[in-house]
Scaffold this motif. Sequence first.
Motif, short mmCIF file in Angstrom:
data_model
loop_
_atom_site.label_atom_id
_atom_site.label_comp_id
_atom_site.label_asym_id
_atom_site.label_seq_id
_atom_site.Cartn_x
_atom_site.Cartn_y
_atom_site.Cartn_z
N SER A 60 0.82 -1.21 0.00
CA SER A 60 0.00 0.00 0.00
C SER A 60 0.85 1.26 0.00
O SER A 60 0.43 2.31 -0.45
CB SER A 60 -0.93 0.00 1.22
N GLY A 61 2.08 1.15 0.52
CA GLY A 61 2.99 2.29 0.52
C GLY A 61 3.74 2.46 -0.78
O GLY A 61 4.65 3.28 -0.87
N MET A 62 3.41 1.65 -1.79
CA MET A 62 3.99 1.69 -3.13
C MET A 62 5.39 1.09 -3.19
O MET A 62 6.01 1.07 -4.25
CB MET A 62 4.01 3.12 -3.70
N ASN A 63 5.94 0.60 -2.06
CA ASN A 63 7.21 -0.11 -2.11
C ASN A 63 7.00 -1.47 -2.76
O ASN A 63 5.97 -2.10 -2.59
CB ASN A 63 7.79 -0.29 -0.71
N GLU A 64 8.01 -1.91 -3.50
CA GLU A 64 7.94 -3.21 -4.16
C GLU A 64 8.87 -4.19 -3.48
O GLU A 64 9.88 -3.81 -2.90
CB GLU A 64 8.35 -3.07 -5.64
N ILE A 65 8.53 -5.47 -3.59
CA ILE A 65 9.43 -6.52 -3.14
C ILE A 65 9.45 -7.62 -4.19
O ILE A 65 8.39 -8.07 -4.66
CB ILE A 65 9.03 -7.08 -1.76
N THR A 66 10.63 -8.01 -4.61
CA THR A 66 10.77 -9.04 -5.64
C THR A 66 10.51 -10.41 -5.04
O THR A 66 11.11 -10.79 -4.04
CB THR A 66 12.18 -8.99 -6.25
N LEU A 67 9.61 -11.16 -5.67
CA LEU A 67 9.32 -12.53 -5.22
C LEU A 67 10.33 -13.51 -5.82
O LEU A 67 10.87 -14.35 -5.13
CB LEU A 67 7.90 -12.92 -5.62
N TYR A 68 10.55 -13.39 -7.11
CA TYR A 68 11.54 -14.23 -7.79
C TYR A 68 11.74 -13.71 -9.21
O TYR A 68 10.97 -12.87 -9.69
CB TYR A 68 11.12 -15.71 -7.82
N GLU A 168 15.70 0.85 -9.08
CA GLU A 168 15.47 -0.55 -9.46
C GLU A 168 16.00 -1.49 -8.39
O GLU A 168 15.35 -2.49 -8.04
CB GLU A 168 16.12 -0.84 -10.81
N LEU A 169 17.19 -1.18 -7.85
CA LEU A 169 17.75 -2.01 -6.79
C LEU A 169 16.86 -1.95 -5.54
O LEU A 169 16.64 -2.97 -4.87
CB LEU A 169 19.17 -1.56 -6.46
N ALA A 170 16.34 -0.76 -5.25
CA ALA A 170 15.43 -0.62 -4.11
C ALA A 170 14.19 -1.48 -4.29
O ALA A 170 13.69 -2.09 -3.33
CB ALA A 170 15.04 0.85 -3.94
N ASN A 171 13.70 -1.57 -5.52
CA ASN A 171 12.54 -2.42 -5.79
C ASN A 171 12.85 -3.89 -5.54
O ASN A 171 12.03 -4.63 -5.01
CB ASN A 171 12.07 -2.22 -7.23
#
Length: 206
Positions: A60-68, A168-171
């Motif tokens: 909801s905060g628009m931050n992304e996390i890579t699953l794979y 991109e790295l932050a994502n």
Amino acid sequence: MQLQDFDFYDELTSDEQELLLKTLKPVSMDAGKILFYQGDITQDILLLEDGEVRVYMQGSGMNEITLYSLRQNEQCIVNTTSTINQIPTIGSAITTTPIRGYLLNKELVVKLMRDNSNYQSYIFSLLTLRLDSVARVLENIKFKHLDERIYEWLQAQKNPTIQITHEELANYMGSSRVVVSRILKKMERESLLKLSRGSIELIHNF
């Protein structure tokens, strides 16, 4: 078509292989293209012949996390689950390099799942693999500091010069650009790497 390189292909009957060849649609896309958004219900499954796709969740905060990351001769379980069950995807997918592959439609996937136990086993093994990958992501977030996770990610890349922006790295890390930039600049002061516009060059093996 190099379908023989996909693990499930040899497990299909000759009739199923023939139907697959008739049904598949070739697809190619440039880097930076969205394949599907979080919440979409997909109608086709991508069989990735070449290239790389990042699958990620957005909070909801628009931050992304890579699953794979999806790589050569792989099939996306988020995409597959959505297509088979007609439910919203739990994440989004974006091409990180140019890709080539094939689209497998929902009707054929459902038929293979119903009629071919070997294909079912392939899908379940894929699910297990991706669950393990996601579990490692969650473990890293919970138990490792961000700087350690960044170190490990940089070390895992094939080339010493990595074409990637701080955002991109932050994502990939599930963090903010400001925080990641601060850590990278600290590493640069420690002579571990050199920062350039759109790239990071490793100059020391951590």
